[in-house]
Each structure stands twice: as structure tokens, then as C-alpha cells.
Write a protein that holds these residues in place. Sequence first.
Motif, PDB file in Angstrom:
ATOM      1  N   LYS A  42       0.803  -1.221   0.000  1.00  0.00           N
ATOM      2  CA  LYS A  42       0.000   0.000   0.000  1.00  0.00           C
ATOM      3  C   LYS A  42       0.837   1.274   0.000  1.00  0.00           C
ATOM      4  CE  LYS A  42      -2.667  -1.184   3.617  1.00  0.00           C
ATOM      5  NZ  LYS A  42      -3.371  -1.062   4.902  1.00  0.00           N
ATOM      6  N   GLY A  43       2.070   1.148  -0.412  1.00  0.00           N
ATOM      7  CA  GLY A  43       2.860   2.362  -0.575  1.00  0.00           C
ATOM      8  C   GLY A  43       3.525   2.888   0.680  1.00  0.00           C
ATOM      9  N   ASP A  44       3.646   2.051   1.733  1.00  0.00           N
ATOM     10  CA  ASP A  44       4.198   2.552   2.995  1.00  0.00           C
ATOM     11  C   ASP A  44       5.658   2.168   3.263  1.00  0.00           C
ATOM     12  OD1 ASP A  44       1.696   3.585   3.497  1.00  0.00           O
ATOM     13  OD2 ASP A  44       1.054   1.889   4.739  1.00  0.00           O
ATOM     14  N   CYS A  45       6.135   1.094   2.654  1.00  0.00           N
ATOM     15  CA  CYS A  45       7.424   0.561   3.122  1.00  0.00           C
ATOM     16  C   CYS A  45       8.581   0.733   2.145  1.00  0.00           C
ATOM     17  CB  CYS A  45       7.292  -0.913   3.495  1.00  0.00           C
ATOM     18  SG  CYS A  45       7.156  -2.033   2.081  1.00  0.00           S
ATOM     19  N   GLY A  46       8.316   0.781   0.855  1.00  0.00           N
ATOM     20  CA  GLY A  46       9.384   0.984  -0.125  1.00  0.00           C
ATOM     21  C   GLY A  46      10.097  -0.282  -0.584  1.00  0.00           C
ATOM     22  N   ALA A  47       9.691  -1.449  -0.061  1.00  0.00           N
ATOM     23  CA  ALA A  47      10.373  -2.688  -0.445  1.00  0.00           C
ATOM     24  C   ALA A  47      10.188  -2.999  -1.926  1.00  0.00           C
ATOM     25  CB  ALA A  47       9.870  -3.858   0.398  1.00  0.00           C
ATOM     26  N   CYS A  48       9.141  -2.447  -2.523  1.00  0.00           N
ATOM     27  CA  CYS A  48       8.817  -2.741  -3.920  1.00  0.00           C
ATOM     28  C   CYS A  48       9.405  -1.710  -4.880  1.00  0.00           C
ATOM     29  CB  CYS A  48       7.303  -2.735  -4.075  1.00  0.00           C
ATOM     30  SG  CYS A  48       6.621  -1.102  -3.715  1.00  0.00           S
ATOM     31  N   THR A  49      10.251  -0.824  -4.377  1.00  0.00           N
ATOM     32  CA  THR A  49      10.786   0.252  -5.224  1.00  0.00           C
ATOM     33  C   THR A  49      11.505  -0.288  -6.463  1.00  0.00           C
ATOM     34  OG1 THR A  49      11.127   1.564  -3.231  1.00  0.00           O
ATOM     35  CG2 THR A  49      12.307   2.288  -5.219  1.00  0.00           C
ATOM     36  N   ALA A  59       6.303   0.120  -6.936  1.00  0.00           N
ATOM     37  CA  ALA A  59       5.627  -0.756  -7.904  1.00  0.00           C
ATOM     38  C   ALA A  59       4.277  -1.237  -7.381  1.00  0.00           C
ATOM     39  CB  ALA A  59       6.520  -1.945  -8.230  1.00  0.00           C
ATOM     40  N   CYS A  60       4.084  -1.202  -6.051  1.00  0.00           N
ATOM     41  CA  CYS A  60       2.830  -1.717  -5.497  1.00  0.00           C
ATOM     42  C   CYS A  60       1.693  -0.718  -5.632  1.00  0.00           C
ATOM     43  CB  CYS A  60       3.000  -2.111  -4.040  1.00  0.00           C
ATOM     44  SG  CYS A  60       3.075  -0.722  -2.908  1.00  0.00           S
ATOM     45  N   VAL A  61       1.989   0.508  -5.960  1.00  0.00           N
ATOM     46  CA  VAL A  61       0.914   1.478  -6.173  1.00  0.00           C
ATOM     47  C   VAL A  61       0.988   2.090  -7.578  1.00  0.00           C
ATOM     48  CG1 VAL A  61       0.436   2.035  -3.760  1.00  0.00           C
ATOM     49  CG2 VAL A  61       2.269   3.244  -4.942  1.00  0.00           C
TER      50      VAL A  61
HETATM   51  S1  FES Z   1       5.521   0.338  -0.500  1.00  0.00           S
HETATM   52 FE1  FES Z   1       5.376  -1.489   0.648  1.00  0.00          FE
HETATM   53  S2  FES Z   1       5.153  -2.959  -0.896  1.00  0.00           S
HETATM   54 FE2  FES Z   1       5.154  -1.131  -2.013  1.00  0.00          FE
END
Ligand code: FES
Lengths: 182, 780
Positions: A42-49, A59-61
Motif C-alpha cells: 500500500k505504498g508505505d514501506c518501499g520494499a517494492c521500489t 511498484a505496489c501502487v
Molecule cells: S511500498 Fe510497501 S510494498 Fe510497495
Amino acid sequence: MRVVTLRINGDEREIAVRDHWTLLEALRYELGLTGSKQGCDKGDCGACTVLVDGEPTLACVTLAVLAEGREITTIEGLAPRHRASGGEGADPLQEAFDRCGALQCGFCQPGTLLSARALLDRTPRPDREAIRAALAGNLCRCTGYTQILEAIELAAGEAAGVEVPTPEWMADLRRAEGTSRP
Amino acid sequence: MSARDVHGVEPPWGDAFSVIGKPHRKVDGLAKATGQALYADDLSLPGMLHAKTLRSPHAHARIVSIDTSRAAALDGVHAVITGADLPTPYGVIPWTQDEHALALERVRFIGDEVAAVAAVDEETAEAALERIDVVYEPLHAFLDPHEAAERGEPAIHPERKKGNVSKHVELEFGNVEEALAEAEFVVEGDYFYHGTTHAPIEPHCALARYTADGLLTLWSSTQITHYVHRTLSAVLGLSPTRIRVVQPCLGGAFGGKSDPFSFELCAAKLAMITGRPVKLLWTREEVFYAHRGRHPMHMHYRAGADSDGRLRGVDARILIDGGAYSSFGLVTTYYSGQLLTGPYDFPAYRFDSTRVFTNKPPCGPKRGHGSVQPRFAFEVQLDELAQKVGLDPIEIRRGNFQGSDTSTVNGQRITSSGFAECLDAVEHASDWKARHGALPFGRGLGVAGSMYITGTNYPVYPNEMPQAGVQLKVDRSGLVTCFTGGNDIGQGSNSVVAYLVAEELGMDHRDVRVVAADTDLCPVDLGAYSSRVTFMVGNAAIDAARKLRRAIVGAVAEAWEVELERVRMIGGTVLDLGDAERALTTAEAFQLAEARLDTLGSTGSYNTPTLGGDYRGGTIGASPAYSFTAHVVEVAVDEETGRISVNDAWIAHDCGRALNPMLVAGQMEGSAYMGMAEALLEHHEVNRFGLHAGPSLLDYRIPTAVDTPELHALIVESLDPEGPYGAKEAGEGPLHPAIPAISNAVWDAVGIRLRHLPFTPAKVLAALSERTPRAAGSEV
Ligand code: FES
Ligand code: FES
């Protein structure tokens, strides 16, 4: 469902995605590029950057269909990109993360590394404050960030050919003997 | 081996280590840096189904009925299960098994698992959850632990027959009342720890496969493969010989992946029913509900000292908010008292700890299990005592230091202790003498100390077998493969095993491959909890490597017809000390030994010595070695906003020996960051209905790189007589002082005592406004 053509790590890939699919779902579940991680979706953690046209992007949002026609770099693309430009091994940033102990569980690191890569591409010698700011969207739960900062400073310093200070524990006299960076 | 034959702290060859003590890369570093490392959710299997869990919307309710027929009828749904399908209770502690994979007749918190669905994809599984009809009869929900302590009805666990008390422990050593009556100075106060959670960046995930031959394989993001193995067997009614549990690369845990969980049992059961692989990945929201985080504690402390600051006695009364289930709570309750008895000596000590059930997400073990909260309270109270006595806060700690090779008031054996050096290191690095009490108003320095276990001396299920086992296999190429049940959860334990084996065999550590945490392949290890892995698996690895070395050296000596003492394995070669011309590569030596002896391999193990106090519960808190830490932090308090910022933190930690100082520093920094976050930012709480206040990584504020202060890791090495080359733990101890050091620094900065966590701007402003101008401190 629609068919999209994505340019990922230099490859053109044509895949079918559902309209509501995110780029992260397309990468992980359609393209087998599992290096991009899902920590929250949901755009909170940055692991999907990932990098989209060189910009760190969650990438998740990001809808997969909106990534069409853009240049996407995932963590899997960093080392090949480095080798394509004449380098050896992994990207020096990846090596520096390993050499500095920054990779604890490693789950945040694909995202963190891409944010760092984008920073150094733009600003080859950032100061610590600029590095912290560039990583503000990448949560790391393991490291306390220190060794990540040291790794980025090391990679930036070595690229510029300047001496980089060693961390305090290494400088500590009691262990200085014969101890250098790996 | 047992701890009684000690490996010693010396290098195995000559007088210097070749691998140990140096900042080597990790065995899996580049795999993680390049995205090649595979975590549980990166795995998939042909024909795989996806599972989802239905959770309770009530904090406390009786389940009147569950009707799954509409869900099961949905296209794409392959199985729906409820509590009736997995009725066997379980729980990590054998004496308090009060959990069910899916609720049987009662739900105990908002988020409690009620049913699970396997379907062709996640969307279909989610749609099916909407079609499960559950009728609940809501019951009174306990959200306040004080109420739960006083009122036993309705009982959250009626079968426990103790009202809502989960565990009560009362122990006294010496005569506390007498000691406090005789003390010159006594400080008394209430302290409150609020509750925080682990929030590893990887959400929990399991993938189960059940093949036609009746074998179940579960890949799970667990930090204790062995307990998952046992629990699957008990709850599924399958022989453990039919079950294999594998831990893939793990994306952080911090204690939050220690319990056997519903998602593992449900994925397995659904795979057994459908005959297809099933993956169950939690959402971030579900990770918050599952929790098992640090317990809220209401703590009352009294401590007394003589006029010179010598501690006379300490008295603690603690109410622990356990949440809905027992989890590790029995141990938590003991730890809340048992682990306070170092690094300071006090001749009299009493604690009275009560853990109660409430209708909230269950608490469990989080980094520094059970002892971070009391440590916070006590180290703040110690500063208050120093102030009364008129002593410098570092001096009062120094003066009460118990030393090494001693025992604590509650009967725990202390071997090595570098606490005094830790105090020296932070005092020096922070320029304490010149700056404490001397910084301008709004800025201050604070100190705190702590002690923590290096593994629990006794396993959670009583048995006589080793705590850790290691197996080595030798390849003719010169490669050694090391099989260990130990769980590398990011702390680097697989790397540590490789370094130790390489040191013993005089090899390059990159020629040691580690296969870990796979119950089919690896000897049992009890897993990554209570900071046990480096010490216990490390000792087992040395044991195995020494046996292998003896075989190889013996074979080479025989072939060369020389004394054993002349043969050395060092630097990737096998040398004849008596003949400089004669040498073999490691691979040649392996081949020679294999030809002369047999297929080469060895096993090694570690078990703890008999330790602990001679009273009921005296073994809980016993550890073969204890680590010690001191912190100094520098804070700035903004009088206008009430915001506290930590600018610098100096962390000195006695880890025995730093097998890889780079990894030790990483553990220290990560711990300090996490402790600071608990003090200032994080709060795991529910609203007045029992609903989690913000189950996301946005609402639950874990620090970013911008929020984190400069962390200075100062490694202290006390060389423990029983640790592998003298090593102790580094992953949990360094967290403890972070919280009280901040409170103590705030006192130095602006003269207010913060005793209730978290230290929010609102609390700071309130305290500042009550503070009588400058000198005297008001109390929060
Ligand atoms: S910001 Fe957490 S998975 Fe995309
Ligand atoms: S290394 Fe584990 S979250 Fe960053």
C-alpha cells in the motif's frame, strides 16, 4: 485483462495483465522477477521500489498498464546494467552493501538499493543528510540504517577515487590490527 | 559435546585467528543484494492455490454457528476449513497450549482466525471469505489489564480456571522489607511500558505441499523450524516422519516469527485436503493482528541505597497485559523479574509479576523478551536514586557493578562480564565528564546499562538431547558442507557457522557451504530465539569441525609417518611443521583421508550445563553466558513542541568475542534503533472497541533513515570461557538501555522525569508545564 508491453531491464516483455494489477504483481507473479519485494502493498514501506525512467517508483501502487512504454529497472537489472557498461561482478553499490554488512535480512534492500542507485546517478557525491533523505521512503527494520549509509558512502567515494572513513568499530584501536574492509 | 568440555577462547592454530574477528562478507550477502535470494513468498509450485483467512470482527464473542456452504459453492474455491477441522490445541509452551488454528467456539480478539479458504487465486479466496456466515454472540471484552486482573468473568480462557490470570510469579531473595527499611535513600515510583510490535518488513508466509505418498512439506517464514515441525505433527495428526519444514530466506523476525502460527497449520491442512500446493501470505494488516509483540507492563518499583549509593534492595510489582493467548507468556512473566539481577548487585530482591489475558492481539517475545520493560523502569529509577544520593549516574552504576565470575541474588551464574568496560567506553566516547549536566538547557546526556541472556539454559519442552546439532560433509573438491538446524533470520548465523568451521579446518570460509533450517536435511537446533544461535550452534559447529580435523590430521600424519602434532591445517593447506617442503592442499588432504578412512563427515553438538537457582522457576533466566551493554544518548528537547530528538547514541556492548565485528556492529545498531523507536515513535494499541488503532506501516511509525540518530557502535570483548572462541550474544542485549537512556537524558536536558512510554510531545509538554522553574524536576 489486457496485453501490455513492458520494457524491463532492457528486455521487451509482452504480458497479459488484469486492469487492476499493479506493476509489482506483474513483476512478481507474471514475469518471475521476485527480487522486488512486497512489504505492505500500500505504498508505505518501499520494499517494492523499482526505477521507472530512472526514478524510484513504488511498484505496489503503480498500475502495470501505466508502466507501458517506460524504462523499468528492477533489482535483477542492476548487475547486468553494470556489466553492460563494461563493469565486472555486481553493481558497486550491491558490492558495497555486502562489504559493509548492510544486508541483514535483506528484504528491504532491493528497494533501498534502487533508491540509492537513483541518488548516485543524479548526485555522485551526496552528503549523509542527502542520503538519509533519499532513503526516507525505504523502511529497514534490521540495520538502524548505519551500515546502509556507510555502504552508499563507500560506493560513492570509491567511484570518485577518494578515501572513505572507516566505521567507528573498525577504527577502534583494539581491533585495528589487520582489519580492513572486505 | 557439553559445556563441560570447553573449547576455549584461543585460536585453534598458532596464536592468531585467520577468519575469526574480521569483517568478512556474509555467505548470502550478494544473493540478497542482487534479488536472487528466495523468501517464502518468492516460491511457487505448479497448480498452487492461494489461501486467505477469515478473522473475527469482535474482541470477545461466542461463535454460535458457522456456515461455509455459500463459500464452498463459489467457483474456484477448493476448500474451506473451520476450527472443527483442526480441533487440537497447541502453543509454543507445552504447559499453556491454549491456541487453535481456527477458533473453536470463541473468538478472543479482533483479528482472531475463524476460517480459511483455498482458491485458485487470492481474489477468489477473498470473495469466498465474504460468503462465510458466522453468527457471534458478543461477550464482555477486557481491554484494561487491571480489570482483567480483578474480574474473572467472563473468562477469556474458561478451561484455565484461574479467572483471567495467565501466570503469576512471586519470588523473594533476601529480605526486601528489611533492606529497604535500613536503606538511607529509597525511591518509589510507577512506570509504564505501552506495547510495541516487531514489524519485520517481510509479512509472514507459508507454502505447503502434500504429495501422493503422504509427505507434507512446509516452507515457512519461521524463526523456529523445529517447533513448527512438532506443532504440525501434533495438530494435523501426522507422524513427524511424514513432515518436512523448511525455512527459506527470512525477511526479518525479531521474535515475531517464533510461535507456531495458524497460517502454517491452515496452509498445510488445505494442501492435504486439496492435494495441491497452497500458499498463505498475510497482508501487512494481518501481521499487526497476529502481533506477539512486546507486552505492555504497569510496573511499580522501590529501590533503596546506602549513603554511598550501594543498592540495598529492589522490590517490583508488575502487571503484564498478555493479550488473548499465552504464547511465551509463562516465560515472559518469569523474565520480567528474573533478568533484572545484573549487572548490579543487590542483596535483596523481590518481584511479583502477574500476566493477565485481555481481548487484544496476543503479546509474545520481542527482541529482549520480557526484560526490556523492567529494565526501562529500573534504569530510570536508578537515575532517580543517583540524584537523591548525589552521585553521577555513571558512578552509581559503576559502584554497584557485580563483577565477573559471580552469581546473582536469584542464583544465576555469571561468567564473563565486560560491563565496566562498556561504561568506560560510552563515558569516554560521549565526552560524558565534560558534558553531562553542562549542556545548555534543552540538551542532555543520559546513561543506562543492562544484561541479557545468551540462550536459555533449558529448552521449552524438557528433554535430555542436545540444544544444537551440526553435521559436516566433506567433498573431494575441497568443499565442506555444514548442515545445521539453526535459523538464519538475517542476523547472519549461517555466516558465523561458516567462519567457525573454516577457522577450525584452516580453510577459506567461502569453501564452506551452509545448509540450514530444513528438518529433512539438518540435525535439530532449537531455533533463533533468546539469542542462542551463535553460542550454541557455534559451539556445535566447532565440536563437529574438531572431530573432522582429528580424522584428517590423523590420516595425513599416518601417510607421512609423522607425529600428529606436526600436521597442521592452515591457510587452505595441510602442512608438516617438521618439513617445510611437505604440504597438501585441503582438497588433497580430504582425498587422502577419504582413501584411507571412509566417506568423510562428522557430527557435533552442544548442550548446556546444569544451571539455575534451586527453587521453582530458578531455571528460567538461567543462561550459559550473559551479555552486557551500556548506552549514552544525547537528546535535544524542543520546549515549544515537546519533541525529543536523539542526536547521537553511543552503544557499548560486551559480546564476548566479535566473531565478525561488522555483523556485531550491525546487531548493535539495529537494536539501538529499535529501542529508540519504542521510546519515541511506536505504539501498538487498540481503540475502545479492541480494534487495532492503525495496522499499517504508515500509522505504526517505524523510524526512517531520517528519524534515526547517528549510532556509534563500540564493541567490548570479555572472551567468555564457554562461548565459541569466547563469543556471546549481540542481537538483543543492546536494545535494552536505549529506552531508559533517553528518559535519563531528558532529565539532564530539561529536568523532567519521563516514566510513561512512549515519550510523546504531549507528555513532554505536560511535564514541562508542571515543572517548577528550572531546578526541581516534576514527575510524569
Ligand atoms: S511500498 Fe510497501 S510494498 Fe510497495
Ligand atoms: S535488512 Fe532487514 S529490513 Fe532492511
